[in-house]
Design a protein around this motif. Sequence first.
Motif, PDB file in Angstrom:
ATOM      1  N   LYS A  28      59.952-122.490 -60.473  1.00  0.00           N
ATOM      2  CA  LYS A  28      60.438-121.384 -61.306  1.00  0.00           C
ATOM      3  C   LYS A  28      59.554-121.159 -62.528  1.00  0.00           C
ATOM      4  N   SER A  29      58.846-122.214 -62.943  1.00  0.00           N
ATOM      5  CA  SER A  29      58.002-122.076 -64.135  1.00  0.00           C
ATOM      6  C   SER A  29      56.703-121.317 -63.848  1.00  0.00           C
ATOM      7  N   THR A  31      54.646-118.223 -62.766  1.00  0.00           N
ATOM      8  CA  THR A  31      54.962-116.800 -62.806  1.00  0.00           C
ATOM      9  C   THR A  31      54.422-116.062 -61.584  1.00  0.00           C
ATOM     10  N   ASN A  32      55.138-115.035 -61.175  1.00  0.00           N
ATOM     11  CA  ASN A  32      54.654-114.183 -60.088  1.00  0.00           C
ATOM     12  C   ASN A  32      53.312-113.550 -60.438  1.00  0.00           C
ATOM     13  N   GLU A  33      53.150-113.217 -61.687  1.00  0.00           N
ATOM     14  CA  GLU A  33      51.892-112.587 -62.110  1.00  0.00           C
ATOM     15  C   GLU A  33      50.702-113.483 -61.790  1.00  0.00           C
ATOM     16  N   ASN A  34      50.812-114.770 -62.122  1.00  0.00           N
ATOM     17  CA  ASN A  34      49.703-115.677 -61.861  1.00  0.00           C
ATOM     18  C   ASN A  34      49.562-115.994 -60.378  1.00  0.00           C
ATOM     19  N   SER A  54      47.365-117.227 -70.076  1.00  0.00           N
ATOM     20  CA  SER A  54      48.205-118.037 -69.194  1.00  0.00           C
ATOM     21  C   SER A  54      47.652-118.159 -67.776  1.00  0.00           C
ATOM     22  N   LYS A  93      62.741-114.291 -56.328  1.00  0.00           N
ATOM     23  CA  LYS A  93      61.345-114.446 -56.764  1.00  0.00           C
ATOM     24  C   LYS A  93      60.412-114.444 -55.557  1.00  0.00           C
ATOM     25  N   THR A 380      49.273-126.287 -64.855  1.00  0.00           N
ATOM     26  CA  THR A 380      48.592-125.068 -64.374  1.00  0.00           C
ATOM     27  C   THR A 380      47.072-125.102 -64.510  1.00  0.00           C
TER      28      THR A 380
END
Length: 615
Positions: A28-29, A31-34, A54, A93, A380
């Motif tokens: 969950k941590s 992100t969809n963007e990344n 990020s 998600k 990350t």
Amino acid sequence: MMLTTYQDTVKLSGLPARRRDLDRAYLKSLTNENLLRPFYQEAGINALTYLPKSIHGGWDSPYSQIRGTVCGHWLSAAAMIYQECGDLELKIKGDEIVSQIALCQEENGGEWCFPIPEKYLYRLKQGKPIWAPHYVCHKVMMGLLDMYRYAGNAQALSVVEKAAEWFLRYSQDIDPDTMARMMNEETGGLMEFWADLYSITNNPDHLTLMRRYERRDLYESLLGGENPLSNMHANGTIPEMHGAARAYEVTGEERYRQVVERYWQIAVEECLPFVTGGQTSGEMWTPPGRHSARIGKLNQEHCTVYNMMRLAGYLFRWTGESKYADFWEKNFYNGILAQGFHEESAQVQICEAPYPEMAKYVSYFLPLEAGAKKAWGSATDDFWCCHCTLLQANAFLHQNLYFHQKNTLYIPQYLDAEVRFDIEEIKGSLVQHESRENSHTFRIAHDNMRTPARPDYLKRVFEVSASGEKSFSLAFRRPDWCAGEMEFYIDGEKTEAVWDQKGFAHITRNWNREQIMVIIPKKITFYPLADDPNTGAFLDGPVALAALTEEERTLYYHNSPEEILIPRDERWWCSWRGEWKTTGQPVNLKFLPLYAIGDEVYTTYFPVKQRKEKE
């Protein structure tokens, strides 16, 4: 007849649930963007003039040739956790990620749905240098297919079917020699994927793709009685065994099964594992009889742990033999737990300052040299392959705990979990947990009086609820670490079990509402190196131990190496602890379970020497 796994109706609790929940929070941590950035970049729909702060680093960075791989693993893990827990946040998600990959596929012409350029695959075909493009494509399609299988996302299946059309066309003119060369660059589990897809679609094109992506030279070498694994990249070949295993299941062709069984014979039974149950040094299989020379900084790649556990799962389903469940158990404790999502206990945080970092993500390798230290990856900034398998390894546990065949429910693992079952039209549930005796601190309790010292047994409780209309069997594994006769009690009354030849004790009756207690004796065992019987490590049941020391000291004993260790600091509040210490040594050492070690320096293997009487 093969065993069938229960997975849709299993719910973890206790330790495995804790690891799953750490995994769930990590998923969950991210992100969809990344996760989607490399897909957008390849489709040309997200032009960046600068890199956001990020952004993912390491193997998922925009500059990596295998960027986007983690997204496929993310989808697979999210789908498996949704299957177990019904986590709608993860499903929403994941569904959004699938829809965006489908959008990128449209922008790429309707077939290509990957985060890398098509030319990477053509470079590979032409023999030009490139880093594992098949591997990337496999992980993405694997995640999409798992979103269909475990989370019911029909769009995900549509995306992979269109992608399969691209691969069918791409691979149609590849001659056997070229394909053999291409297979030397990691293909991941592409063959297994095509077999999985064929089992769902029954499309002969997908069976064609499965056969095209066979590792024929490796299979022929294995079937020819050779040992091609010595000094060969382990994790490049284990997924190719998954391919043979799944091909056997969807075609019934015996040669595929023979390939898998021969591979296991070499990798596990001839090459032999380290004390952890795992293998490899510098990602390579250790040749038979070379263990002493292979202990170092780069032992036991995390990916190999997960993938060999999956291979053991195939073989257990086919045979029902307990040795495969033994292998799975040892790698769970000394690999999955030892190399991922480490966190200190609350009691340690109370007693020590400064407080350690709460969570460490993954240790690519598990060093076994003297004075070793685990190297933990960040959240990350790295995204090694082992970051990726970390996500799946802590999401698939529920799929491996309960199995059935005809009128028997098999219990190969002693981990906290509940299963709802349907056996011979009998519906019921089974809840497994650790015995809760000795859990009192303030009131007078007979259990505490009867057990003044840490027990030398594992005690498991099974609460069964069923209709009682027909009899069926519960089958309990006898672990290879069992130090005596297992005992079985039903509602407090001792009960005899019938043992089969595969290592399982069967209790058959008309079950209604009973409590079964299973007692498994255990002890410390000494595990010598395969090529040096005077150097070894210690196990507490299936759990590998390591000393908090930088030095490889010789340890002395009178009768057997097992007498070297005695319990240490064994009880905190309501819990027995797993610490040990040496006794009678020039300098005594503290031993911990290898999975409990975070940033400490440790040593796993020690020379041992028998003392003469006059000493």
